[in-house]
Design a protein around this motif. Structure first.
Motif, PDB file in Angstrom:
ATOM      1  N   LEU A 168       4.072  -1.465   1.008  1.00 24.07           N
ATOM      2  CA  LEU A 168       2.653  -1.660   1.326  1.00 24.07           C
ATOM      3  C   LEU A 168       1.896  -0.341   1.245  1.00 24.07           C
ATOM      4  O   LEU A 168       0.759  -0.301   0.759  1.00 24.07           O
ATOM      5  CB  LEU A 168       2.510  -2.268   2.719  1.00 24.07           C
ATOM      6  CG  LEU A 168       3.012  -3.699   2.890  1.00 24.07           C
ATOM      7  CD1 LEU A 168       2.964  -4.106   4.351  1.00 24.07           C
ATOM      8  CD2 LEU A 168       2.205  -4.688   2.048  1.00 24.07           C
ATOM      9  N   ASP A 169       2.515   0.731   1.707  1.00 25.92           N
ATOM     10  CA  ASP A 169       1.868   2.040   1.641  1.00 25.92           C
ATOM     11  C   ASP A 169       1.628   2.456   0.199  1.00 25.92           C
ATOM     12  O   ASP A 169       0.573   3.014  -0.135  1.00 25.92           O
ATOM     13  CB  ASP A 169       2.737   3.091   2.347  1.00 25.92           C
ATOM     14  CG  ASP A 169       2.832   2.875   3.857  1.00 25.92           C
ATOM     15  OD1 ASP A 169       1.976   2.155   4.400  1.00 25.92           O
ATOM     16  OD2 ASP A 169       3.763   3.423   4.482  1.00 25.92           O
ATOM     17  N   MET A 170       2.584   2.172  -0.689  1.00 23.17           N
ATOM     18  CA  MET A 170       2.427   2.527  -2.103  1.00 23.17           C
ATOM     19  C   MET A 170       1.305   1.720  -2.748  1.00 23.17           C
ATOM     20  O   MET A 170       0.522   2.249  -3.547  1.00 23.17           O
ATOM     21  CB  MET A 170       3.742   2.292  -2.850  1.00 23.17           C
ATOM     22  CG  MET A 170       4.821   3.308  -2.545  1.00 23.17           C
ATOM     23  SD  MET A 170       6.278   3.157  -3.633  1.00 23.17           S
ATOM     24  CE  MET A 170       6.934   1.588  -3.068  1.00 23.17           C
ATOM     25  N   ILE A 171       1.224   0.449  -2.402  1.00 20.37           N
ATOM     26  CA  ILE A 171       0.178  -0.403  -2.976  1.00 20.37           C
ATOM     27  C   ILE A 171      -1.190  -0.019  -2.435  1.00 20.37           C
ATOM     28  O   ILE A 171      -2.183   0.019  -3.174  1.00 20.37           O
ATOM     29  CB  ILE A 171       0.489  -1.892  -2.688  1.00 20.37           C
ATOM     30  CG1 ILE A 171       1.768  -2.313  -3.427  1.00 20.37           C
ATOM     31  CG2 ILE A 171      -0.683  -2.778  -3.096  1.00 20.37           C
ATOM     32  CD1 ILE A 171       2.261  -3.702  -3.073  1.00 20.37           C
ATOM     33  N   TYR A 172      -1.263   0.301  -1.150  1.00 21.88           N
ATOM     34  CA  TYR A 172      -2.540   0.658  -0.523  1.00 21.88           C
ATOM     35  C   TYR A 172      -3.172   1.879  -1.185  1.00 21.88           C
ATOM     36  O   TYR A 172      -4.391   1.957  -1.339  1.00 21.88           O
ATOM     37  CB  TYR A 172      -2.317   0.912   0.974  1.00 21.88           C
ATOM     38  CG  TYR A 172      -3.592   1.225   1.725  1.00 21.88           C
ATOM     39  CD1 TYR A 172      -4.467   0.208   2.103  1.00 21.88           C
ATOM     40  CD2 TYR A 172      -3.946   2.547   2.039  1.00 21.88           C
ATOM     41  CE1 TYR A 172      -5.648   0.488   2.780  1.00 21.88           C
ATOM     42  CE2 TYR A 172      -5.116   2.834   2.710  1.00 21.88           C
ATOM     43  CZ  TYR A 172      -5.961   1.804   3.083  1.00 21.88           C
ATOM     44  OH  TYR A 172      -7.129   2.074   3.746  1.00 21.88           O
ATOM     45  N   VAL A 173      -2.341   2.825  -1.589  1.00 25.65           N
ATOM     46  CA  VAL A 173      -2.828   4.049  -2.237  1.00 25.65           C
ATOM     47  C   VAL A 173      -3.611   3.727  -3.509  1.00 25.65           C
ATOM     48  O   VAL A 173      -4.543   4.458  -3.888  1.00 25.65           O
ATOM     49  CB  VAL A 173      -1.642   4.986  -2.560  1.00 25.65           C
ATOM     50  CG1 VAL A 173      -2.056   6.124  -3.483  1.00 25.65           C
ATOM     51  CG2 VAL A 173      -1.051   5.546  -1.271  1.00 25.65           C
TER      52      VAL A 173
END
Length: 363
Positions: free
Chosen positions: A170-175
């Motif tokens: 999720l952190d990678m996608i949010y970026v």
């Protein structure tokens, strides 16, 4: 179907006998020690059977994780053990490998164990290295504005891909700050208890953008009704033989091919404005010509995992017209993803885990 069941029952059994026999021969211990090593390897098959026959959801969560991941991993360990011993047997037959290397041999034992360890340590590290795939498309069809769309498939959330790892995704996608996220099925690995205990449905809201998805075959494994409830609780817009127009484009989500009575694609396409760019989410990439005939601009699929482990990728190449990556038929473009997650065990050898960042631009 019965032939597949027979194959997946007999082949692992034959493979286990073959590997067990080699372990008994190669380990330089007394017969009792040899037998113990062979039986220890064979216990993996017991875990495999337990993981898919017993109701592990009734077990304490850590125990269920151990049984499921251990049993599912064993099938891949078995595959590579068979290949290693087969190569050694061929080498012995052509006199490149001395017979003593395969009989009561510390050199042979340590070599096999070392090769297996290196392969699967690499496979584990490689699995956790998620690949960002940039994809740019231009269209003559009108857009309200350029769009950034994150595409993912085969998350397989549950006993293997657990809460902490999902948070990293999720952190990678949010970026990427996407306008929307599209998921082509198999969000759930199979156990609804596994995602419920970890409250994984509540985590999707972190993305802060609309999420659209279609069903995959794994959503059907333990009850499609529970899967649909998970999607609803997660705030995911489930498109099950449905269409939606959003941000100036059409999105079609097909029910999984598991449902043989699903709505024909040509019928769904008629519900869309043909002057607008149309994206199709269809989990299993069979019959690609249907999208071409229906005038779909772009189809995104998953399901294949690209075999997950080489040389299984050769089998998926033989089965699917496009088993992995971009493809074009006529004016329709396709992308079949090898998946962000994985089934069964956290290893990838010869394939990758990925998510796609699509930039859609006016020509």
């Amino acid at each position: 179907m019965k032939l597949w069941i027979l194959a997946f029952t007999l082949l692992p059994l034959l493979g286990a006998v073959y590997v067990g026999w080699h372990i008994f021969r190669i380990v330089p211990l007394v017969p009792a020690g040899k037998l113990a090593c062979a039986v220890l390897f064979g216990l993996g098959m017991v875990m495999l059977i337990a993981a898919f026959v017993l109701n592990i959801d009734a077990l304490p969560f850590p125990m269920a994780v151990t049984i499921y991941q251990g049993g599912a991993s064993w099938i891949f360990w078995l595959l590579y053990a068979v290949m290693i011993f087969l190569l050694l047997d061929i080498g012995r037959l052509v006199r490149l490998v001395p017979s003593s290397f395969l009989n009561d041999s510390w050199a042979g034992t340590l070599t096999v164990v070392g090769v297996m360890a290196v392969l699967f340590i690499y496979g584990n590290i490689h699995y956790y290295n998620k690949v960002r795939v940039p994809l740019t498309m231009e269209t003559d069809k009108p857009l309200e504005r350029p769009l950034t769309i994150v595409l993912a498939s085969d998350l397989h959330l549950g006993y293997v891909n657990r809460k902490a790892e999902f948070q990293r995704w999720l952190d990678m996608i949010y970026v990427e700050k996407p306008d929307m996220v599209l998921i082509a099925g198999d969000i759930i690995d199979g156990s609804h208890r596994a995602v419920a205990v970890q409250r994984m449905d509540q985590m999707f809201a972190q993305l802060g953008c609309p999420i659209y998805a279609c069903l995959g075959n794994h959503e059907y494994l333990r009850g499609v009704g529970n899967s649909m409830q998970f999607y609803q609780d997660a705030g995911i817009n489930l498109l099950r033989d449905e269409t939606v127009r959003t941000m100036g484009i059409n999105i079609i989500g097909r029910d999984d091919d598991t449902n043989k009575a699903r709505t024909p694609l040509e019928t769904l396409a008629l519900q869309c404005d043909p002057s607008r760019f149309t994206i199709l989410l269809d989990h299993q990439p069979y019959r690609l010509e249907e999208a071409q005939k229906a005038g779909i601009d772009f189809q995104f699929s998953g399901h294949t995992h690209y075999g997950q482990m080489w040389p299984i990728s050769w089998i998926t190449d033989a089965i699917f017209e496009d088993a992995f990556g971009p493809y074009t038929k006529g004016r329709t473009q396709y992308y079949v993803s090898s998946g962000l997650g994985i089934w069964g065990s956290p290893f990838r050898i010869g394939t990758r885990s990925e998510f796609v960042v699509l930039t859609l631009l006016p020509r």
